[in-house]
Design a protein around this motif. Structure first.
Motif, PDB file in Angstrom:
ATOM      1  N   LYS A   1       0.853  -1.182   0.000  1.00  0.00           N
ATOM      2  CA  LYS A   1       0.000   0.000   0.000  1.00  0.00           C
ATOM      3  C   LYS A   1       0.890   1.234   0.000  1.00  0.00           C
ATOM      4  N   ALA A   2       0.389   2.328  -0.550  1.00  0.00           N
ATOM      5  CA  ALA A   2       1.140   3.579  -0.541  1.00  0.00           C
ATOM      6  C   ALA A   2       1.344   4.062   0.889  1.00  0.00           C
ATOM      7  N   ASN A   3       2.550   4.534   1.200  1.00  0.00           N
ATOM      8  CA  ASN A   3       2.822   5.057   2.533  1.00  0.00           C
ATOM      9  C   ASN A   3       1.941   6.253   2.871  1.00  0.00           C
ATOM     10  N   SER A   4       1.506   6.998   1.861  1.00  0.00           N
ATOM     11  CA  SER A   4       0.653   8.156   2.093  1.00  0.00           C
ATOM     12  C   SER A   4      -0.734   7.772   2.594  1.00  0.00           C
ATOM     13  N   ALA A   5      -1.069   6.475   2.551  1.00  0.00           N
ATOM     14  CA  ALA A   5      -2.348   6.006   3.086  1.00  0.00           C
ATOM     15  C   ALA A   5      -2.353   5.951   4.609  1.00  0.00           C
ATOM     16  N   LEU A   6      -1.169   6.053   5.230  1.00  0.00           N
ATOM     17  CA  LEU A   6      -1.029   5.866   6.668  1.00  0.00           C
ATOM     18  C   LEU A   6      -1.736   6.970   7.454  1.00  0.00           C
ATOM     19  N   SER A   7      -2.472   6.589   8.493  1.00  0.00           N
ATOM     20  CA  SER A   7      -3.098   7.551   9.397  1.00  0.00           C
ATOM     21  C   SER A   7      -3.276   6.918  10.761  1.00  0.00           C
ATOM     22  N   GLY A   8      -3.655   7.733  11.744  1.00  0.00           N
ATOM     23  CA  GLY A   8      -3.817   7.268  13.112  1.00  0.00           C
ATOM     24  C   GLY A   8      -5.238   7.451  13.604  1.00  0.00           C
ATOM     25  N   ALA A   9      -5.446   7.143  14.886  1.00  0.00           N
ATOM     26  CA  ALA A   9      -6.787   7.191  15.466  1.00  0.00           C
ATOM     27  C   ALA A   9      -7.335   8.606  15.550  1.00  0.00           C
ATOM     28  N   GLY A  10      -6.449   9.610  15.524  1.00  0.00           N
ATOM     29  CA  GLY A  10      -6.899  10.986  15.622  1.00  0.00           C
ATOM     30  C   GLY A  10      -7.322  11.597  14.310  1.00  0.00           C
ATOM     31  N   GLU A  11      -7.288  10.827  13.229  1.00  0.00           N
ATOM     32  CA  GLU A  11      -7.655  11.313  11.909  1.00  0.00           C
ATOM     33  C   GLU A  11      -8.837  10.512  11.384  1.00  0.00           C
ATOM     34  N   PRO A  12      -9.792  11.146  10.711  1.00  0.00           N
ATOM     35  CA  PRO A  12     -10.916  10.384  10.164  1.00  0.00           C
ATOM     36  C   PRO A  12     -10.527   9.647   8.894  1.00  0.00           C
ATOM     37  N   ILE A  13     -11.252   8.593   8.599  1.00  0.00           N
ATOM     38  CA  ILE A  13     -11.144   7.916   7.307  1.00  0.00           C
ATOM     39  C   ILE A  13     -11.931   8.741   6.296  1.00  0.00           C
ATOM     40  N   ARG A  14     -11.322   9.052   5.169  1.00  0.00           N
ATOM     41  CA  ARG A  14     -11.976   9.870   4.150  1.00  0.00           C
ATOM     42  C   ARG A  14     -12.267   9.014   2.917  1.00  0.00           C
ATOM     43  N   LEU A  15     -13.523   8.780   2.667  1.00  0.00           N
ATOM     44  CA  LEU A  15     -13.950   7.876   1.604  1.00  0.00           C
ATOM     45  C   LEU A  15     -13.778   8.505   0.222  1.00  0.00           C
ATOM     46  N   ARG A  16     -13.608   7.643  -0.764  1.00  0.00           N
ATOM     47  CA  ARG A  16     -13.487   8.032  -2.167  1.00  0.00           C
ATOM     48  C   ARG A  16     -14.552   7.289  -2.985  1.00  0.00           C
ATOM     49  N   TYR A  17     -14.639   7.629  -4.259  1.00  0.00           N
ATOM     50  CA  TYR A  17     -15.471   6.911  -5.221  1.00  0.00           C
ATOM     51  C   TYR A  17     -16.922   6.751  -4.745  1.00  0.00           C
ATOM     52  N   PRO A  18     -17.684   7.835  -4.709  1.00  0.00           N
ATOM     53  CA  PRO A  18     -19.104   7.737  -4.340  1.00  0.00           C
ATOM     54  C   PRO A  18     -19.829   6.708  -5.207  1.00  0.00           C
ATOM     55  N   GLY A  19     -20.627   5.879  -4.571  1.00  0.00           N
ATOM     56  CA  GLY A  19     -21.357   4.839  -5.289  1.00  0.00           C
ATOM     57  C   GLY A  19     -20.712   3.482  -5.239  1.00  0.00           C
ATOM     58  N   ARG A  20     -19.410   3.420  -4.939  1.00  0.00           N
ATOM     59  CA  ARG A  20     -18.728   2.135  -4.800  1.00  0.00           C
ATOM     60  C   ARG A  20     -18.850   1.635  -3.363  1.00  0.00           C
ATOM     61  N   ARG A  21     -18.814   0.327  -3.198  1.00  0.00           N
ATOM     62  CA  ARG A  21     -18.755  -0.260  -1.868  1.00  0.00           C
ATOM     63  C   ARG A  21     -17.343  -0.099  -1.304  1.00  0.00           C
ATOM     64  N   ILE A  22     -17.249   0.408  -0.080  1.00  0.00           N
ATOM     65  CA  ILE A  22     -15.968   0.579   0.613  1.00  0.00           C
ATOM     66  C   ILE A  22     -16.071  -0.159   1.942  1.00  0.00           C
ATOM     67  N   ASP A  23     -15.139  -1.070   2.208  1.00  0.00           N
ATOM     68  CA  ASP A  23     -15.235  -1.993   3.346  1.00  0.00           C
ATOM     69  C   ASP A  23     -14.187  -1.720   4.418  1.00  0.00           C
ATOM     70  N   HIS A  24     -14.544  -2.119   5.633  1.00  0.00           N
ATOM     71  CA  HIS A  24     -13.603  -2.195   6.749  1.00  0.00           C
ATOM     72  C   HIS A  24     -12.927  -3.564   6.754  1.00  0.00           C
ATOM     73  N   GLU A  25     -11.678  -3.614   7.188  1.00  0.00           N
ATOM     74  CA  GLU A  25     -10.967  -4.875   7.381  1.00  0.00           C
ATOM     75  C   GLU A  25     -10.042  -4.714   8.588  1.00  0.00           C
ATOM     76  N   ILE A  26     -10.356  -5.368   9.703  1.00  0.00           N
ATOM     77  CA  ILE A  26      -9.481  -5.331  10.871  1.00  0.00           C
ATOM     78  C   ILE A  26      -8.333  -6.313  10.679  1.00  0.00           C
ATOM     79  N   GLU A  27      -7.128  -5.913  11.087  1.00  0.00           N
ATOM     80  CA  GLU A  27      -5.959  -6.777  10.926  1.00  0.00           C
ATOM     81  C   GLU A  27      -4.967  -6.540  12.061  1.00  0.00           C
ATOM     82  N   LEU A  28      -4.309  -7.597  12.503  1.00  0.00           N
ATOM     83  CA  LEU A  28      -3.137  -7.433  13.354  1.00  0.00           C
ATOM     84  C   LEU A  28      -2.020  -6.853  12.496  1.00  0.00           C
TER      85      LEU A  28
END
Length: 250
Positions: free
Chosen positions: A66-93
């Motif tokens: 994944k691009a390093n620029s995708a990195l964020s922390g708990a203090g930042e919101p997730i910002r969705l892209r591509y209106p109309g597409r399904r965007i999923d959560h995936e929890i991982e260790l």
């Protein structure tokens, strides 16, 4: 760590903004299809599979970055892209490398780990390669902190749970990984030089599902803690067109 804890001045968590526990990894390495039950749910759902043969496992797919620029922390919101597409959560260790290594064996692998954290691999569903669909800014969330390797006896026995707006979506244990943490480090280091701060997302279990603007995600891994992050109340306007949605509408 106990000595540092005794000497430290505590600060209320509400008074700080939690950023990613790793500032500048050289690589964000991801393991696809690494839980058997997730392989089964993906193969049975074309909204996830998009025509791919998802009966295969990680040894067929390999790893991806994944691009390093995708990195964020708990203090930042997730910002969705591509209106109309399904965007999923995936929890991982998420495994954080502590010592440079290359070509390590499974038996030696855990010696190179600095610590562990909760990871969210946010994913746009579609036909594009994973490295594109999963690399938008804010799509690689880590937190709320790093737990050092000496505090976790066995990364192969950690419970995972993810809730969206209070409802359980994913619940599993790392004992169900197809490639466990030592095997993933061995596999990744056979291709890449692993540097201090590099992150390995170990794969997500079954139960992936869509998120929407305004959602609250709570992702917990035992012995690490709970990552709480909001999905921004608006969707990023880009791109101006989506060829996948245009094809679906024809």
């Amino acid at each position: 760590m106990s000595e540092l804890k005794e000497q430290a001045t505590p600060t209320p968590i509400a008074d700080v903004r939690l950023e990613a526990p790793v500032a500048n990894p050289s690589k964000l390495i991801n393991a696809p299809i690494n839980y058997r039950a997730h392989i089964e749910e993906t193969a049975a759902n074309q909204e996830i599979a998009h025509g791919r043969d998802m009966t295969k496992s990680i040894w067929h797919w390999g790893l991806f970055l994944k691009a390093n620029s995708a990195l964020s922390g708990a203090g930042e919101p997730i910002r969705l892209r591509y209106p109309g597409r399904r965007i999923d959560h995936e929890i991982e260790l998420a495994v954080i490398i502590g010592t440079q290594c290359h070509g390590v064996t499974r038996d030696e692998a855990l010696k190179y780990v600095a610590g562990y954290t909760v990871g969210l691999d946010i994913t746009i569903r579609g036909p594009e390669l994973q490295s594109f669909r999963k690399s938008a800014d804010s799509f690689a969330v880590l937190g709320p902190w790093m737990v050092t390797a000496d505090e976790i006896d066995d990364p192969g026995c950690l419970g995972l749970e993810l809730r969206v707006n209070g409802q359980i979506r994913q619940k599993a244990n790392t004992r169900d990984l197809v490639y466990d943490v030592p095997k993933l480090i061995e596999y990744a280091s056979s291709m890449y030089q692993l540097n201090p701060g590099d992150v390995i997302f170990t794969g997500t279990p079954e139960g992936v599902g869509p998120i929407e603007a305004g959602d609250r995600i709570e992702a917990r891994i035992s012995e690490i803690g709970e990552l709480r992050v909001d999905v921004a109340p608006e969707i990023v306007a880009l791109p101006r067109h989506d060829p996948v949605l245009e094809e679906m509408q024809c």
